[in-house]
Design a protein around this motif. Structure first.
Motif, PDB file in Angstrom:
ATOM      1  N   PRO A 269       0.826  -1.213   0.000  1.00  0.00           N
ATOM      2  CA  PRO A 269       0.000   0.000   0.000  1.00  0.00           C
ATOM      3  C   PRO A 269       0.861   1.264   0.000  1.00  0.00           C
ATOM      4  CG  PRO A 269      -0.746  -1.543   1.690  1.00  0.00           C
ATOM      5  CD  PRO A 269       0.570  -2.050   1.196  1.00  0.00           C
ATOM      6  N   LEU A 270       0.340   2.293  -0.627  1.00  0.00           N
ATOM      7  CA  LEU A 270       0.946   3.621  -0.594  1.00  0.00           C
ATOM      8  C   LEU A 270       0.171   4.467   0.405  1.00  0.00           C
ATOM      9  CD1 LEU A 270       2.584   6.096  -1.637  1.00  0.00           C
ATOM     10  CD2 LEU A 270       0.858   6.318  -3.445  1.00  0.00           C
ATOM     11  N   SER A 271       0.882   5.029   1.379  1.00  0.00           N
ATOM     12  CA  SER A 271       0.263   5.944   2.334  1.00  0.00           C
ATOM     13  C   SER A 271       0.575   7.364   1.902  1.00  0.00           C
ATOM     14  CB  SER A 271       0.813   5.697   3.746  1.00  0.00           C
ATOM     15  OG  SER A 271       0.318   6.670   4.650  1.00  0.00           O
ATOM     16  N   TYR A 272      -0.478   8.151   1.653  1.00  0.00           N
ATOM     17  CA  TYR A 272      -0.277   9.522   1.185  1.00  0.00           C
ATOM     18  C   TYR A 272      -1.330  10.431   1.798  1.00  0.00           C
ATOM     19  CZ  TYR A 272       0.697  13.443  -1.897  1.00  0.00           C
ATOM     20  OH  TYR A 272       1.043  14.677  -2.372  1.00  0.00           O
ATOM     21  N   ASN A 273      -0.878  11.479   2.472  1.00  0.00           N
ATOM     22  CA  ASN A 273      -1.788  12.446   3.106  1.00  0.00           C
ATOM     23  C   ASN A 273      -2.775  11.783   4.058  1.00  0.00           C
ATOM     24  OD1 ASN A 273      -0.635  14.586   1.805  1.00  0.00           O
ATOM     25  ND2 ASN A 273      -2.197  14.780   0.233  1.00  0.00           N
ATOM     26  N   GLY A 274      -2.287  10.782   4.800  1.00  0.00           N
ATOM     27  CA  GLY A 274      -3.158  10.125   5.757  1.00  0.00           C
ATOM     28  C   GLY A 274      -4.186   9.206   5.134  1.00  0.00           C
ATOM     29  N   GLN A 275      -4.005   8.894   3.861  1.00  0.00           N
ATOM     30  CA  GLN A 275      -4.916   7.992   3.153  1.00  0.00           C
ATOM     31  C   GLN A 275      -4.096   6.864   2.538  1.00  0.00           C
ATOM     32  OE1 GLN A 275      -8.257   8.686   2.910  1.00  0.00           O
ATOM     33  NE2 GLN A 275      -8.291  10.778   3.672  1.00  0.00           N
ATOM     34  N   LEU A 276      -4.705   5.681   2.457  1.00  0.00           N
ATOM     35  CA  LEU A 276      -4.046   4.547   1.839  1.00  0.00           C
ATOM     36  C   LEU A 276      -4.552   4.354   0.411  1.00  0.00           C
ATOM     37  CD1 LEU A 276      -3.931   1.867   4.688  1.00  0.00           C
ATOM     38  CD2 LEU A 276      -2.067   3.289   3.847  1.00  0.00           C
ATOM     39  N   VAL A 277      -3.606   4.123  -0.496  1.00  0.00           N
ATOM     40  CA  VAL A 277      -3.926   3.790  -1.885  1.00  0.00           C
ATOM     41  C   VAL A 277      -3.377   2.388  -2.125  1.00  0.00           C
ATOM     42  CG1 VAL A 277      -3.724   4.481  -4.295  1.00  0.00           C
ATOM     43  CG2 VAL A 277      -3.630   6.226  -2.485  1.00  0.00           C
ATOM     44  N   ASP A 278      -4.228   1.491  -2.602  1.00  0.00           N
ATOM     45  CA  ASP A 278      -3.775   0.104  -2.731  1.00  0.00           C
ATOM     46  C   ASP A 278      -4.428  -0.570  -3.927  1.00  0.00           C
ATOM     47  OD1 ASP A 278      -2.319  -2.121  -2.103  1.00  0.00           O
ATOM     48  OD2 ASP A 278      -3.547  -2.726  -0.398  1.00  0.00           O
ATOM     49  N   ARG A 279      -3.773  -1.663  -4.343  1.00  0.00           N
ATOM     50  CA  ARG A 279      -4.228  -2.461  -5.478  1.00  0.00           C
ATOM     51  C   ARG A 279      -4.469  -1.559  -6.693  1.00  0.00           C
ATOM     52  NH1 ARG A 279      -6.540  -3.919  -0.986  1.00  0.00           N
ATOM     53  NH2 ARG A 279      -8.522  -2.898  -1.428  1.00  0.00           N
ATOM     54  N   PHE A 280      -3.403  -0.825  -7.041  1.00  0.00           N
ATOM     55  CA  PHE A 280      -3.511   0.112  -8.159  1.00  0.00           C
ATOM     56  C   PHE A 280      -2.545  -0.244  -9.273  1.00  0.00           C
ATOM     57  CE2 PHE A 280      -0.523   2.172  -5.220  1.00  0.00           C
ATOM     58  CZ  PHE A 280       0.492   2.608  -6.046  1.00  0.00           C
TER      59      PHE A 280
END
Length: 410
Positions: A269-280
């Motif tokens: 997962p990518l953590s960015y600005n307190g949000q997780l971005v995943d499976r991209f």
């Protein structure tokens, strides 16, 4: 964290000596969340012991950040305040040594309005654009380290009581930065030698491009003719060794942003600005992201890619074996500083000029002509796994195996 009092002192000494390489008469600025105050205090003492003239502290608090995001408008958050610009100009002009301590949970701001957080971050990046460029050229010392907050530890070890989770995360962090070794400074010197030897091996080939193959990934990244790979530390403008990331397991280069083609999928997962971005997944054509998808955090990824023109191009390609200390720990840190050192990764956004001889002294236009990307952002995301193969293709067309099943080819 009383149990770790002595280790935190050793950690601070390693940061000051190995990371920032503090010299007599220097000024150091420590930028940190209040959750890392124990480490802030210890590093302050270590810097003064090494002869620092003054140590400045710039403290933040994610709880206050949430309050600001809740009550301020997007327009207010986008404003660049004069005192913020003046502070950054002071850091830039005086070549202040900068220490950044990551201590907050990657999900600390997940309840905040995404548009507002993006606005605040745009403002911060614009205000610090020149300072960021100075750091990336190593015109001034900088270093990023981690310290466990209760919230972050609970995310990493949800099965444990919070106090135990904090201690366990602290223990692992100290191992990643070699503070568990009898002589941490000597351990860092030995580790740096290994990374530098790998960087030289890659650089000597002067590859035309790297080809990445794995489930969900079929990507070619063009490289700049004569660009070097680097790892194990950097030379600052005075010729002194610094380590800008602690921990570090990577060997990296700045690619030719114009020659990137294919698809690439994240593996952590990518953590960015307190949000997780995943499976991209990102699709590149002639260097530009032309399509993307994400099962989690799609809007965050869309905003990130829309930051500016360079946000859809590559600025870094980094090689990290899966057989490395952080990867072997089996822990997902949800923090790029640590997770990128468990996995091969690439970065969208601004390129470091350092790998290209003389590029640090070139204008933006001259750097662009070489293929070095420019952007307000530089965001790493992880693409490595035990199923990743990487081949280097020389300028004569020779195919050289570099990684097999996620590890260096011996």
């Amino acid at each position: 964290m009383q149990k770790f009092e002595e280790q935190i002192k050793k950690y601070a000494e390693v940061i000051a000596k190995v990371g920032l390489n503090v010299q007599q008469g220097e000024t150091v600025a420590i930028v940190s969340d209040i959750r890392a105050l124990d480490l802030v205090r210890a590093v302050t003492e270590s810097c003064y012991t090494l002869g620092a003239k003054r140590v400045l502290t710039e403290l933040s608090d994610t709880d206050l950040t949430l309050q600001h995001a809740k009550h301020q408008t997007v327009e207010t958050l986008e404003e660049i305040l004069p005192q913020v610009k003046a502070k950054n100009n002071f850091y830039l002009e005086e070549k202040i040594s900068m220490l950044y301590i990551h201590a907050t949970s990657p999900e600390a701001l997940k309840e905040a309005d995404t548009d507002k957080m993006m606005a605040a971050n745009r403002s911060a990046r614009e205000a610090a654009a020149e300072l960021s460029a100075s750091r990336m050229k190593y015109d001034q010392n900088w270093c990023i380290v981690g310290y466990p907050s209760a919230e972050w530890a609970a995310l990493v070890f949800p099965e444990l009581p919070v106090a135990e989770a904090e201690e366990k995360l602290m223990d692992y962090i100290l191992k990643t930065v070699r503070v568990d070794q009898p002589d941490p400074v000597a351990a860092w010197d030995e580790h740096s030698k290994f990374l530098k030897s790998r960087a030289k091996w890659l650089s000597d080939y002067n590859f035309d491009r790297l080809k990445y193959t794995a489930p969900g990934t079929d990507l070619e990244i063009g490289l700049i003719d004569g660009a070097r790979f680097t790892g194990g530390g950097h030379k600052n403008r005075k010729g002194l060794d610094i380590r800008v990331n602690m921990p570090t397991e990577e060997v990296f280069t700045s690619p030719d942003y114009r020659r990137v083609n294919g698809v690439v999928s994240n593996t952590l997962p990518l953590s960015y600005n307190g949000q997780l971005v995943d499976r991209f997944k990102l699709t590149f054509k002639e260097g530009v992201v032309t399509d993307f998808e994400a099962e989690q955090g799609y809007d965050v990824l869309a905003e990130l890619l829309a930051t500016d023109e360079g946000a859809r191009r590559l600025g870094e390609a980094a090689l990290v074996p899966v057989d490395s200390p952080i990867s072997n720990s089996g822990i997902l840190y949800y923090n790029t500083l640590f997770d990128e050192n468990a996995s091969c990764h690439i970065a969208i956004g601004k390129a470091y000029p350092g790998p290209v001889l003389g590029a640090s002294d070139m204008s933006d236009e001259e750097q662009d002509a070489l293929g070095l990307n420019h952007s307000l952002i530089h965001v790493d995301f992880m693409i490595g796994s035990d199923q990743l193969d990487i081949d280097g293709i020389t300028r004569e067309g020779q195919i050289v195996p570099v990684f097999r099943q996620g590890n260096w080819v011996e």
